[in-house]
Design an enzyme around this catalytic site. Structure first.
Site, mmCIF file in Angstrom:
data_model
loop_
_atom_site.group_PDB
_atom_site.id
_atom_site.type_symbol
_atom_site.label_atom_id
_atom_site.label_comp_id
_atom_site.label_asym_id
_atom_site.label_seq_id
_atom_site.Cartn_x
_atom_site.Cartn_y
_atom_site.Cartn_z
ATOM 1 N N ASN A 131 0.830 -1.208 0.000
ATOM 2 C CA ASN A 131 0.000 0.000 0.000
ATOM 3 C C ASN A 131 0.858 1.249 0.000
ATOM 4 O O ASN A 131 2.005 1.237 0.461
ATOM 5 C CB ASN A 131 -0.947 0.018 1.209
ATOM 6 C CG ASN A 131 -0.224 0.154 2.531
ATOM 7 O OD1 ASN A 131 0.089 -0.838 3.181
ATOM 8 N ND2 ASN A 131 0.036 1.387 2.951
ATOM 9 N N LYS A 160 -3.631 8.054 7.138
ATOM 10 C CA LYS A 160 -3.528 8.275 8.587
ATOM 11 C C LYS A 160 -4.655 9.201 9.021
ATOM 12 O O LYS A 160 -4.876 10.248 8.395
ATOM 13 C CB LYS A 160 -2.166 8.900 8.920
ATOM 14 C CG LYS A 160 -1.016 7.923 8.829
ATOM 15 C CD LYS A 160 -0.882 7.089 10.101
ATOM 16 C CE LYS A 160 0.304 6.139 10.017
ATOM 17 N NZ LYS A 160 0.388 5.242 11.204
ATOM 18 N N ASP A 189 -5.784 4.443 9.439
ATOM 19 C CA ASP A 189 -5.072 4.081 10.664
ATOM 20 C C ASP A 189 -5.183 5.251 11.638
ATOM 21 O O ASP A 189 -4.680 6.338 11.355
ATOM 22 C CB ASP A 189 -3.599 3.783 10.345
ATOM 23 C CG ASP A 189 -2.844 3.216 11.537
ATOM 24 O OD1 ASP A 189 -3.415 3.201 12.661
ATOM 25 O OD2 ASP A 189 -1.690 2.789 11.352
ATOM 26 N N ASN A 191 -4.155 5.022 14.877
ATOM 27 C CA ASN A 191 -3.122 4.900 15.926
ATOM 28 C C ASN A 191 -3.671 5.175 17.327
ATOM 29 O O ASN A 191 -3.029 5.849 18.139
ATOM 30 C CB ASN A 191 -1.935 5.818 15.619
ATOM 31 C CG ASN A 191 -1.140 5.341 14.425
ATOM 32 O OD1 ASN A 191 -1.079 6.018 13.390
ATOM 33 N ND2 ASN A 191 -0.540 4.173 14.496
ATOM 34 N N LYS A 262 3.844 -7.276 12.444
ATOM 35 C CA LYS A 262 5.153 -6.655 12.292
ATOM 36 C C LYS A 262 6.226 -7.586 12.840
ATOM 37 O O LYS A 262 6.356 -7.727 14.058
ATOM 38 C CB LYS A 262 5.180 -5.318 13.035
ATOM 39 C CG LYS A 262 4.269 -4.272 12.387
ATOM 40 C CD LYS A 262 4.251 -2.989 13.168
ATOM 41 C CE LYS A 262 3.619 -1.881 12.326
ATOM 42 N NZ LYS A 262 2.905 -0.888 13.128
HETATM 43 MG MG LIG Z 1 -0.835 0.932 12.281
#
Ligand SMILES: [Mg+2]
Length: 355
Positions: A131, A160, A189, A191, A262
């Site tokens: 992406n 974001k 996202d 966060n 991750k």
């Molecule tokens: Mg993230």
């Protein structure tokens, strides 16, 4: 037979632009490069903990890996099970574990003459979709970044959110959808920026833009699951899940649709592929992602993505955020990242590391 050769080197990678996080400004990425050699082949691993995000930091990672070097000095065979026991000892230090796990996996794959991905899957992909990241503040700039990414061949955009007021994010996503067209996948996202009620309300407002999922709409696995159960948009867990056990517990709620995996944060490619498979067992999916790692860390994540069997965009296109790197960044072609064909991770670090 002589023992394994090892080396541990420090590096500092400057970012092209300072990154503002909840924990302050990030100007560079500090990390460690671990090598383990058998006299013929060398395997590479990387530890690049993210300040304020990772459980470990650069000093604790360095200390943990220094202990590993001492233990490795008496091991002669890369297949010695003591190497795997060392991994268990590094559980409290996931970045250091990622370096050791990555170096062992790379060395063993090179000795077998196959790619790291081929040691994790019987049918690894040769390219993976990735992406583009969109973080512009103004709706106009978001529209510009979205059309530039689409023109570059990206089929998935990640925007974001949660920095500006919700009304601005609605305008930003309207701009992204408007300029990307109806075919591209849009992800967001937050966060952890919102509380549960705000998250449910904002996601409801954003649902008209056909958003595939929202990462971390709020903080904490339980709260994210609550949002997932009530939200018009599927939710993903990322930084709230520190371990494979955390991921299992979150998936068991039945309200989590996507797991951001991750390898650097979980502790290496072996745990990352385990997390990918766990998500599948729960009927969820996964997105393999780098944390602005150096080239060796990105390569490990790329091989996990290639082995994941998931033909969807992964979050690996982070190398361009760095002004200098420890090795060659993966080749990108029309929104797809090319998995190097050579054995192991398929790349070697540069002789001189940025410091
Ligand atoms: Mg993230």
């Amino acid at each position: 037979m002589t023992g394994l050769t090892t080396d541990l080197r420090r590096f500092r990678l400057p970012l092209r632009e300072a990154l503002t996080t909840a924990h302050g400004e990030v100007l560079h990425r500090d990390g460690l490069l671990l090598s383990i050699g058998d006299g013929t082949h060398i395997g590479w691993g990387e530890a690049t903990p993210f300040p304020g995000w990772s459980v470990s930091d650069i000093e604790s990672s360095a200390a943990a890996l220094a202990t590993v070097l001492v233990a490795l000095s008496v091991v002669e065979d890369p297949d010695d099970p003591r190497l795997d026991h060392l991994l268990d000892d590094l559980e409290p230090e996931p970045a250091a574990r990622a370096a050791l796990s990555g170096a062992i996996a790379d060395l063993r794959a090179r000795r077998s003459g196959v790619s790291l991905a081929a040691t994790l899957s019987v049918a690894p992909a040769s390219t993976v979709a990735v992406n583009a990241m969109i973080s512009a503040a103004s709706p106009g700039d978001v529209a510009e970044q979205a059309s530039a990414a689409a023109a570059d061949g990206y089929r998935t955009l990640k925007v974001k959110v949660g920095v500006a007021e919700p009304a601005v994010d609605v305008e930003r996503l309207a701009a992204a959808r408007g300029s990307a067209g109806s075919e591209l996948e849009l992800r967001i996202d937050a966060n952890g920026a919102w509380d549960v009620e705000t998250a449910v309300a904002v996601l409801d407002d954003l649902s008209e833009f056909d958003i595939s999922f929202c990462e971390e709409p709020t903080k904490g696995l339980e709260a994210i699951a609550v949002v997932g159960a009530r939200s018009a948009i599927p939710v993903a867990i990322d930084e709230s899940a520190r371990t494979v056990d955390d991921i299992a517990a979150a998936l068991a709620t039945g309200s989590i649709d996507v797991v951001i995996v991750k390898p650097q944060a979980l502790g290496g490619p072996d745990l990352a592929i385990r997390a990918v498979r766990l998500a599948a067992e729960f009927g969820a999916t996964a997105v393999v992602t780098s944390m602005i790692d150096g080239a060796i860390g990105v390569a490990h994540a790329l091989h996990v993505a290639a082995a994941s069997g998931l033909d969807r965009a992964h979050g690996l296109a982070t190398s361009s955020l760095l002004k200098a790197d420890v090795g060659p960044a993966p080749e990108l072609d029309a929104g797809r990242m090319v998995v190097p064909g050579a054995s192991g991770i398929g790349i070697d670090p540069f002789d001189t590391l940025p410091l």
